[in-house]
Design an enzyme around this catalytic site. Structure first.
Site, PDB file in Angstrom:
ATOM      1  N   HIS A  16       0.788  -1.178   0.018  1.00  0.00           N
ATOM      2  CA  HIS A  16       0.050   0.058  -0.198  1.00  0.00           C
ATOM      3  C   HIS A  16       0.944   1.354  -0.063  1.00  0.00           C
ATOM      4  O   HIS A  16       2.250   0.972  -0.170  1.00  0.00           O
ATOM      5  CB  HIS A  16      -0.871   0.013   1.347  1.00  0.00           C
ATOM      6  CG  HIS A  16      -0.229  -0.211   2.478  1.00  0.00           C
ATOM      7  ND1 HIS A  16       0.256   0.771   3.119  1.00  0.00           N
ATOM      8  CD2 HIS A  16       0.283  -1.186   3.040  1.00  0.00           C
ATOM      9  CE1 HIS A  16       1.014   0.321   4.303  1.00  0.00           C
ATOM     10  NE2 HIS A  16       0.952  -0.961   4.279  1.00  0.00           N
ATOM     11  N   GLY A  17       0.472   2.553   0.048  1.00  0.00           N
ATOM     12  CA  GLY A  17       1.038   3.559   0.002  1.00  0.00           C
ATOM     13  C   GLY A  17       2.451   3.716   0.649  1.00  0.00           C
ATOM     14  O   GLY A  17       3.649   4.065   0.100  1.00  0.00           O
TER      15      GLY A  17
END
Length: 165
Positions: A16-17
């Site tokens: 994820h980010g």
């Protein structure tokens, strides 16, 4: 010399980010290995994970057995790897298979029935605790940090404080 493992992380969100940008930059990895039998069987999830890879980093989704088999293979010596696991159980299985780990970063373990929240991002059940105890007994440091800037919180200290071990 086996594959260079620069970060091992348990985070059920996987890529994820934060992982894609910050952790990959800080650790200067060229490979992210998602090690999970379940994810390896899930074609859609595998495709999405590969698409989420940061620039210059190759993502592979592999089974636990595959990770064990490639760890000491000289073909993979140029890997500067980040290993991502969805659970302590999968990390334990890799260690039992002979993969040497020094530290495991715990980023996120979602709440579900039978689990107890011990931080705002980590929930554990009795199976998780058994697996974490096993990893700790192998001399592996278990630190909870969602992001690089967070202070390290040692999992075993937290479990003791919560009277869970």
């Amino acid at each position: 010399m086996p594959m260079e493992i620069r970060l091992v992380r348990i985070d059920d969100r996987l890529i994820h980010g934060q992982v894609a940008t910050v952790w990959a930059k800080v650790t200067k990895v060229n490979r992210i290995l998602v090690v999970s039998d379940d994810v390896a069987k899930d074609i859609l999830r595998k495709t999405l994970l590969k698409q989420a890879s940061p620039p210059g980093v190759i993502v592979n989704v592999i089974t636990i057995d595959k990770m064990i088999s490639i760890f000491n293979d000289p073909k993979f010596n140029d890997f500067k790897s980040m290993l991502l696991f969805t659970s302590p159980r999968d990390a334990r299985r890799v260690v039992e298979g002979g993969v040497k780990l020094d530290t495991i970063n715990i980023g996120g373990m979602s709440f579900s029935d039978g689990k107890k929240m011990i931080t705002n991002a980590v929930a554990v059940n009795s199976e998780d605790i058994e697996d974490l105890k096993y990893l700790n007994e192998q001399g592996i440091k278990l630190e909870i940090r969602k992001v690089v800037a967070d202070n390290k919180v040692y999992m075993m200290d937290l479990l003791k404080k919560e009277k869970m071990i």
